[in-house]
Enzyme design. Structure first.
Site, PDB file in Angstrom:
ATOM      1  CE1 TYR A  86      41.893  45.456  20.402  1.00  0.00           C
ATOM      2  CE2 TYR A  86      43.531  46.072  18.548  1.00  0.00           C
ATOM      3  CZ  TYR A  86      42.258  46.247  19.370  1.00  0.00           C
ATOM      4  OH  TYR A  86      42.184  47.714  19.620  1.00  0.00           O
ATOM      5  CG  HIS A 104      46.348  49.422  33.499  1.00  0.00           C
ATOM      6  ND1 HIS A 104      47.483  48.806  34.278  1.00  0.00           N
ATOM      7  CD2 HIS A 104      45.582  48.932  34.635  1.00  0.00           C
ATOM      8  CE1 HIS A 104      47.075  48.305  35.523  1.00  0.00           C
ATOM      9  NE2 HIS A 104      46.155  48.301  35.593  1.00  0.00           N
ATOM     10  CG  ASN A 111      33.974  42.646  31.554  1.00  0.00           C
ATOM     11  OD1 ASN A 111      34.713  43.416  31.493  1.00  0.00           O
ATOM     12  ND2 ASN A 111      34.014  41.563  30.927  1.00  0.00           N
ATOM     13  CE1 TYR A 170      23.308  43.963  14.119  1.00  0.00           C
ATOM     14  CE2 TYR A 170      21.447  45.074  14.982  1.00  0.00           C
ATOM     15  CZ  TYR A 170      22.196  43.835  15.192  1.00  0.00           C
ATOM     16  OH  TYR A 170      21.851  42.762  15.807  1.00  0.00           O
TER      17      TYR A 170
HETATM   18  P1  NAD Z   1      41.142  49.671  28.044  1.00  0.00           P
HETATM   19  O1  NAD Z   1      41.587  48.271  28.173  1.00  0.00           O
HETATM   20  O2  NAD Z   1      41.526  50.688  28.986  1.00  0.00           O
HETATM   21  O3  NAD Z   1      39.272  49.621  28.218  1.00  0.00           O
HETATM   22  C1  NAD Z   1      38.482  48.788  27.557  1.00  0.00           C
HETATM   23  C2  NAD Z   1      37.701  48.646  28.630  1.00  0.00           C
HETATM   24  O4  NAD Z   1      36.459  47.499  28.275  1.00  0.00           O
HETATM   25  C3  NAD Z   1      38.085  48.036  30.144  1.00  0.00           C
HETATM   26  O5  NAD Z   1      37.590  49.079  30.929  1.00  0.00           O
HETATM   27  C4  NAD Z   1      37.498  46.629  30.124  1.00  0.00           C
HETATM   28  O6  NAD Z   1      37.191  46.144  31.269  1.00  0.00           O
HETATM   29  C5  NAD Z   1      36.136  46.849  29.260  1.00  0.00           C
HETATM   30  N1  NAD Z   1      35.774  45.487  28.678  1.00  0.00           N
HETATM   31  C6  NAD Z   1      36.441  44.458  28.241  1.00  0.00           C
HETATM   32  N2  NAD Z   1      35.453  43.480  27.891  1.00  0.00           N
HETATM   33  C7  NAD Z   1      34.286  43.884  28.346  1.00  0.00           C
HETATM   34  C8  NAD Z   1      33.110  43.033  28.295  1.00  0.00           C
HETATM   35  N3  NAD Z   1      32.922  41.889  27.697  1.00  0.00           N
HETATM   36  N4  NAD Z   1      32.105  43.765  28.859  1.00  0.00           N
HETATM   37  C9  NAD Z   1      32.217  45.181  29.467  1.00  0.00           C
HETATM   38  N5  NAD Z   1      33.262  45.498  29.621  1.00  0.00           N
HETATM   39  C10 NAD Z   1      34.309  45.198  28.782  1.00  0.00           C
HETATM   40  O7  NAD Z   1      41.446  50.170  26.837  1.00  0.00           O
HETATM   41  P2  NAD Z   1      41.193  51.490  25.927  1.00  0.00           P
HETATM   42  O8  NAD Z   1      42.633  51.921  25.333  1.00  0.00           O
HETATM   43  O9  NAD Z   1      40.386  52.301  26.455  1.00  0.00           O
HETATM   44  O10 NAD Z   1      40.214  51.035  24.602  1.00  0.00           O
HETATM   45  C11 NAD Z   1      39.039  51.442  24.571  1.00  0.00           C
HETATM   46  C12 NAD Z   1      38.557  51.033  22.977  1.00  0.00           C
HETATM   47  O11 NAD Z   1      39.374  51.750  21.966  1.00  0.00           O
HETATM   48  C13 NAD Z   1      38.623  49.501  22.693  1.00  0.00           C
HETATM   49  O12 NAD Z   1      37.655  49.026  21.987  1.00  0.00           O
HETATM   50  C14 NAD Z   1      40.047  49.395  21.898  1.00  0.00           C
HETATM   51  O13 NAD Z   1      40.109  48.332  20.964  1.00  0.00           O
HETATM   52  C15 NAD Z   1      39.960  50.891  21.146  1.00  0.00           C
HETATM   53  N6  NAD Z   1      41.249  51.393  20.609  1.00  0.00           N
HETATM   54  C16 NAD Z   1      42.134  51.975  21.704  1.00  0.00           C
HETATM   55  C17 NAD Z   1      43.152  52.452  21.177  1.00  0.00           C
HETATM   56  C18 NAD Z   1      44.309  52.988  21.845  1.00  0.00           C
HETATM   57  O14 NAD Z   1      45.471  53.360  21.765  1.00  0.00           O
HETATM   58  N7  NAD Z   1      44.056  53.424  23.314  1.00  0.00           N
HETATM   59  C19 NAD Z   1      43.456  52.260  19.721  1.00  0.00           C
HETATM   60  C20 NAD Z   1      42.864  51.554  18.897  1.00  0.00           C
HETATM   61  C21 NAD Z   1      41.705  50.982  19.353  1.00  0.00           C
END
Ligand code: NAD
Ligand code: UDP
Length: 317
Positions: A144, A180, A32, A158
């Site tokens: 979070y 980003h 989104n 599930y």
């Molecule tokens: P990011 O913010 O770049 O990517 C997350 C994506 O989810 C974004 O593109 C955002 O637009 C989308 N999103 C958020 N809410 C949404 C919704 N309701 N419907 C559809 N899309 C939605 O962050 P990331 O670093 O790529 O993280 C991805 C996943 O990995 C997340 O779940 C995050 O919690 C997890 N994570 C990342 C890290 C890290 O170090 N990068 C560490 C721990 C966990």
């Protein structure tokens, strides 16, 4: 395989899309754009095996039969989820449930992106998967942390009650191209500040630690986990632990920047240390990271330099 990836326009979702497409799979990306952006997927615009749907996964969805669902949708940077607190709780609860419903409906595999944040400010060091964590359930970060902990319970439910073939990765701080530049995470902040010649903002005294994993290593671990029989959480991260001051020093060396350090207040409940015990991933997935922080920063540099020149061009225009 026909794969669905939620959060595909984000940092990790876009890299996962690339990896699965390179293996010949078909990918439907859903996002989104709340924290992600279309630019992360621009290079796939002519890829016939990739399709994108703009959708908020908190609303039920059905994009047809799939073999596998990777659930990555969620704000992930502290400034991102602090700004979008309620949205973060919703996507970690209702959103995860909607994604699990898709997997259950089509008898598809399911992998959920969980986080080291489930350990909170850990009293056990390093953190192994058997540690239940030390999370403040009502502090600012709880939107979070608790959504991610609830999501883990939901995924296990599930698995247990509906027989879905589920997997969960607890991701430790990961960085690389497409992180980003302005989302406030430490590596992107430090790289952009160093490249602009601005002071590096160190929160607190910089003695807190993190263990940084380069994105390619992480994606490899996640793909291996998705093909395993393990339903319980698995840590994927790089166990080399650095203080934030050491991280700042590494960024200065890799960029050749002369930026100074500027000390700013430590955010509430900022974990004092974090380091994954990766014995489980080593044992059951035969996985361990290969790329050091120094190498990973060098590999990331080109992306951040490009972002800097496009933002400078926009300002001068
Ligand atoms: P990011 O913010 O770049 O990517 C997350 C994506 O989810 C974004 O593109 C955002 O637009 C989308 N999103 C958020 N809410 C949404 C919704 N309701 N419907 C559809 N899309 C939605 O962050 P990331 O670093 O790529 O993280 C991805 C996943 O990995 C997340 O779940 C995050 O919690 C997890 N994570 C990342 C890290 C890290 O170090 N990068 C560490 C721990 C966990
Ligand atoms: N941090 C910092 N300066 C910044 C951004 C972050 O000192 O400009 C610190 C932050 O306080 C934390 C660590 O770096 O201790 C990692 O922060 P990040 O937001 O990347 O991820 P977290 O692990 O806290 O989710």
């Amino acid at each position: 395989m026909h794969v669905l990836i939620t959060g595909a326009a984000g940092f990790l979702g876009s890299h996962l899309s690339d990896r699965l497409l390179s293996e010949g799979h078909t990918v439907i990306g859903v996002d989104n754009f709340s924290t992600g952006n279309a630019g992360n997927l621009a290079h796939l615009s002519n890829e016939s095996r990739f399709r994108f749907e703009e959708w908020d996964i908190c609303k039920p969805f059905d994009l047809g039969p799939v073999d596998y669902v990777f659930n990555f949708a969620s704000p992930a940077s502290p400034p991102g989820y602090l700004k979008l607190g309620i949205e973060t709780l919703r996507v970690g609860s209702i959103g995860v449930e909607n994604a699990l419903e898709v997997a259950s409906r089509y008898n598809a595999g399911f992998l959920h992106a969980s986080t080291s944040e489930c350990y909170g400010d850990p009293l056990q060091h390093p953190q192994s998967e058997s540690y239940w964590g030390n999370v403040n359930p009502v502090g600012p970060r709880s939107v979070y942390d608790e959504s991610k902990r609830y999501a883990e319970a939901l995924v296990m439910a599930y698995h247990r009650y509906r027989g879905v073939n589920t997997h969960m990765v607890r991701i430790f701080n990961t960085y690389g191209p497409r992180l980003h530049p302005d989302d406030g995470r430490v590596i992107s902040n430090f790289l952009m500040q160093a490249l602009r010649g601005e002071p590096l903002t160190v929160y607190g005294d910089g003695g807190q630690t993190r263990s940084f994993c380069y994105v390619d290593d992480l994606i490899d671990g996640i793909v291996r986990l998705s093909r395993s029989n393990e339903a319980l959480p698995v840590n994927i991260g790089n166990p080399n632990e650095f203080t934030i001051l050491e991280c700042a020093q590494a960024v200065l060396e890799v960029t050749g920047s002369k930026s100074e350090l500027r000390f700013e207040p430590l955010p509430t409940d900022d974990p004092t240390r974090r380091k994954p015990d990766i014995t489980k991933a080593q044992t059951i997935l035969g996985w361990e990271p290969k790329i050091s922080l120094r190498e990973g920063l060098e590999k990331s540099l080109g992306f951040f330099k490009n972002k800097l020149s496009s933002s400078t061009a926009a300002v001068n225009h």
